[in-house]
Design an enzyme around this catalytic site. Structure first.
Site, PDB file in Angstrom:
ATOM      1  N   MET A   1       0.851  -1.195   0.000  1.00 34.84           N
ATOM      2  CA  MET A   1       0.000   0.000   0.000  1.00 34.84           C
ATOM      3  C   MET A   1       0.888   1.248   0.000  1.00 34.84           C
ATOM      4  O   MET A   1       0.439   2.350   0.341  1.00 34.84           O
ATOM      5  CB  MET A   1      -0.931  -0.003   1.210  1.00 34.84           C
ATOM      6  CG  MET A   1      -1.892  -1.193   1.182  1.00 34.84           C
ATOM      7  SD  MET A   1      -3.438  -0.909   2.049  1.00 34.84           S
ATOM      8  CE  MET A   1      -2.873  -0.596   3.700  1.00 34.84           C
TER       9      MET A   1
ATOM     10  N   GLU B   1       5.897 -11.408   7.400  1.00 37.28           N
ATOM     11  CA  GLU B   1       5.365 -12.201   8.515  1.00 37.28           C
ATOM     12  C   GLU B   1       4.849 -11.313   9.644  1.00 37.28           C
ATOM     13  O   GLU B   1       4.203 -11.788  10.560  1.00 37.28           O
ATOM     14  CB  GLU B   1       6.441 -13.149   9.051  1.00 37.28           C
ATOM     15  CG  GLU B   1       6.683 -14.300   8.114  1.00 37.28           C
ATOM     16  CD  GLU B   1       7.671 -15.316   8.648  1.00 37.28           C
ATOM     17  OE1 GLU B   1       8.295 -15.060   9.707  1.00 37.28           O
ATOM     18  OE2 GLU B   1       7.836 -16.350   8.004  1.00 37.28           O
TER      19      GLU B   1
ATOM     20  N   MET C   1       8.684  -2.820  12.117  1.00 40.32           N
ATOM     21  CA  MET C   1       8.496  -1.679  11.213  1.00 40.32           C
ATOM     22  C   MET C   1       7.092  -1.705  10.634  1.00 40.32           C
ATOM     23  O   MET C   1       6.565  -2.748  10.258  1.00 40.32           O
ATOM     24  CB  MET C   1       9.526  -1.726  10.106  1.00 40.32           C
ATOM     25  CG  MET C   1      10.892  -1.458  10.652  1.00 40.32           C
ATOM     26  SD  MET C   1      11.967  -0.813   9.393  1.00 40.32           S
ATOM     27  CE  MET C   1      13.416  -0.545  10.370  1.00 40.32           C
ATOM     28  N   SER C   2       6.503  -0.529  10.557  1.00 41.28           N
ATOM     29  CA  SER C   2       5.135  -0.398  10.043  1.00 41.28           C
ATOM     30  C   SER C   2       4.926   1.037   9.592  1.00 41.28           C
ATOM     31  O   SER C   2       5.460   1.975  10.207  1.00 41.28           O
ATOM     32  CB  SER C   2       4.136  -0.734  11.154  1.00 41.28           C
ATOM     33  OG  SER C   2       2.859  -0.246  10.818  1.00 41.28           O
ATOM     34  N   SER C   3       4.133   1.192   8.546  1.00 44.22           N
ATOM     35  CA  SER C   3       3.812   2.555   8.081  1.00 44.22           C
ATOM     36  C   SER C   3       3.083   3.328   9.169  1.00 44.22           C
ATOM     37  O   SER C   3       3.127   4.557   9.211  1.00 44.22           O
ATOM     38  CB  SER C   3       2.924   2.488   6.841  1.00 44.22           C
ATOM     39  OG  SER C   3       3.617   1.838   5.808  1.00 44.22           O
ATOM     40  N   ARG C   4       2.391   2.627  10.051  1.00 47.05           N
ATOM     41  CA  ARG C   4       1.593   3.308  11.071  1.00 47.05           C
ATOM     42  C   ARG C   4       2.445   3.789  12.252  1.00 47.05           C
ATOM     43  O   ARG C   4       1.946   4.544  13.081  1.00 47.05           O
ATOM     44  CB  ARG C   4       0.475   2.387  11.553  1.00 47.05           C
ATOM     45  CG  ARG C   4      -0.571   2.188  10.450  1.00 47.05           C
ATOM     46  CD  ARG C   4      -1.781   1.422  10.919  1.00 47.05           C
ATOM     47  NE  ARG C   4      -2.879   1.506   9.985  1.00 47.05           N
ATOM     48  CZ  ARG C   4      -3.266   0.525   9.141  1.00 47.05           C
ATOM     49  NH1 ARG C   4      -2.623  -0.620   9.131  1.00 47.05           N
ATOM     50  NH2 ARG C   4      -4.276   0.705   8.320  1.00 47.05           N
TER      51      ARG C   4
ATOM     52  N   HIS D   1       9.181  -3.333   3.715  1.00 47.72           N
ATOM     53  CA  HIS D   1       8.790  -3.579   2.315  1.00 47.72           C
ATOM     54  C   HIS D   1      10.031  -3.878   1.458  1.00 47.72           C
ATOM     55  O   HIS D   1      10.012  -4.763   0.600  1.00 47.72           O
ATOM     56  CB  HIS D   1       8.115  -2.341   1.709  1.00 47.72           C
ATOM     57  CG  HIS D   1       6.843  -1.929   2.385  1.00 47.72           C
ATOM     58  ND1 HIS D   1       6.753  -0.807   3.170  1.00 47.72           N
ATOM     59  CD2 HIS D   1       5.611  -2.497   2.375  1.00 47.72           C
ATOM     60  CE1 HIS D   1       5.504  -0.698   3.613  1.00 47.72           C
ATOM     61  NE2 HIS D   1       4.798  -1.708   3.158  1.00 47.72           N
TER      62      HIS D   1
HETATM   63  O1  PAF Z   1      -0.009  -5.729   3.702  1.00 48.81           O
HETATM   64  C1  PAF Z   1      -0.420  -4.834   2.951  1.00 48.81           C
HETATM   65  O2  PAF Z   1       0.259  -3.831   2.692  1.00 48.81           O
HETATM   66  C2  PAF Z   1      -1.817  -4.953   2.349  1.00 48.81           C
HETATM   67  O3  PAF Z   1      -2.692  -5.562   3.229  1.00 48.81           O
HETATM   68  C3  PAF Z   1      -1.808  -5.672   0.991  1.00 48.81           C
HETATM   69  C4  PAF Z   1      -1.342  -7.106   1.116  1.00 48.81           C
HETATM   70  C5  PAF Z   1      -0.915  -4.927   0.016  1.00 48.81           C
HETATM   71  C6  PAF Z   1      -3.226  -5.688   0.416  1.00 48.81           C
HETATM   72  O4  PAF Z   1      -3.729  -4.397   0.247  1.00 48.81           O
END
Ligand code: PAF
Length: 294
Positions: free
Chosen positions: A30, A150, A186-189, A37
């Site tokens: 996303m 994961e 790590m997370s965008s949030r 990522h």
């Molecule tokens: O993990 C994500 O970023 C989202 O849930 C995904 C798998 C791209 C689906 O929108």
């Protein structure tokens, strides 16, 4: 890197690659790319084929009152990061490409039971939104291999189940969670948190580690362990949704002595909802050689 917005262009490019015998490796995202990522994209590099990343903030997986409007959109920076990794293709579909007639009445892919458990209890409809968009992206990109973090362990299980149940010809690879030096996943949030919350946030992972150690020592009173961890998080200033010990293979409730476990937690800190999990591998009955894998 080729950047494509239209489905026809994507199909043409993928077909060209397929004609020359190339395999397609896919990382759906996303956007707002971080090291987590990039790890997926790097992992894909270890496989033979062309790497395709998609960026689409999927409205169907956000509930009412969730952060769809404020979800960080950083396309220019994302593009530069992917260029830097030598990614082959970036697919950036518009909402009309994914939901041509709008979301209402659109066909949905629902993975029963798994989708209503754990995070699904607190985010009704979320995993149906995820399964639907991932199914759709798979039909558009037609990957041979797809990569998922994961960190979103339940999401990974939902996707694996969907792929198995619908006999989708794609191999799913789970990639280990990327963590900050503090241990925070790590997370965008994470960027929603203020300074004080950021200092506290690693505590979630520390609680998972403490649970993993207790399980490794042979403690099998799962409900008591979960309750204590939840209370400790609550006292520390989190509002935990759940702390749960499950069988790693299918997220079912584990029996005593279960060797392959995963500990999962979701907790709110201010306006940020954090999730994390930790796998625990134990010896058989007697638990001779406990080992927590991160
Ligand atoms: O993990 C994500 O970023 C989202 O849930 C995904 C798998 C791209 C689906 O929108």
């Amino acid at each position: 890197m080729i950047c494509i917005e239209r489905l026809e262009d994507l199909r043409r490019q993928v077909a060209d690659w397929r004609r020359t015998g190339e395999r397609i490796l896919f990382v759906p995202t996303m956007g707002n790319l971080h090291e987590g990522h990039l790890k997926l994209v790097r992992e894909a590099k270890g496989y033979r084929g062309r790497r395709v990343v998609s960026i689409f903030v999927n409205p169907m997986q956000f509930g009412a009152g969730e952060d769809l409007a404020s979800y960080p959109r950083t396309l220019t920076a994302d593009r530069a990061l992917l260029e830097g990794l030598g990614n082959d293709l970036l697919f950036i579909p518009a909402e009309e490409t994914i939901y041509p007639g709008g979301q209402a009445g659109h066909t949905e892919v629902r993975v029963p039971d798994l989708s209503e458990d754990l995070c699904g209890t607190y985010r009704p409809g979320h995993f149906t939104g995820v399964a639907t968009v991932v199914c759709k992206l798979f039909n558009m990109v037609r990957p041979d291999v797809a990569f998922f973090g994961e960190k979103d362990f339940q999401q990974l299980m939902v996707i694996r189940r969907m792929v198995a149940d619908l006999a989708m010809p794609v191999e799913i690879i789970g990639v280990a969670t990327e963590r900050e030096p503090s241990g925070l996943a790590m997370s965008s949030r994470n960027q929603y948190m203020n300074e004080a919350e950021r200092r506290l946030a690693p505590r979630l992972y520390q609680e998972l580690q403490a649970l993993a150690e207790a399980l490794g020592r042979g403690d099998d009173d799962y409900p008591a362990l979960e309750l204590m961890a939840k209370l400790r998080l609550d006292e520390a200033g989190f509002r935990p949704d759940y702390v749960s010990i499950r069988r790693a293979e299918d997220l079912c409730l584990p029996v005593r002595g279960e060797p392959h476990l995963v500990v999962l937690a979701a907790a709110r800190l201010g306006k940020t909802r954090l999730i994390d999990n930790l796998r625990v591998e134990r010896g058989g009955p007697g638990i001779a050689t406990p080992a927590a894998t991160f």
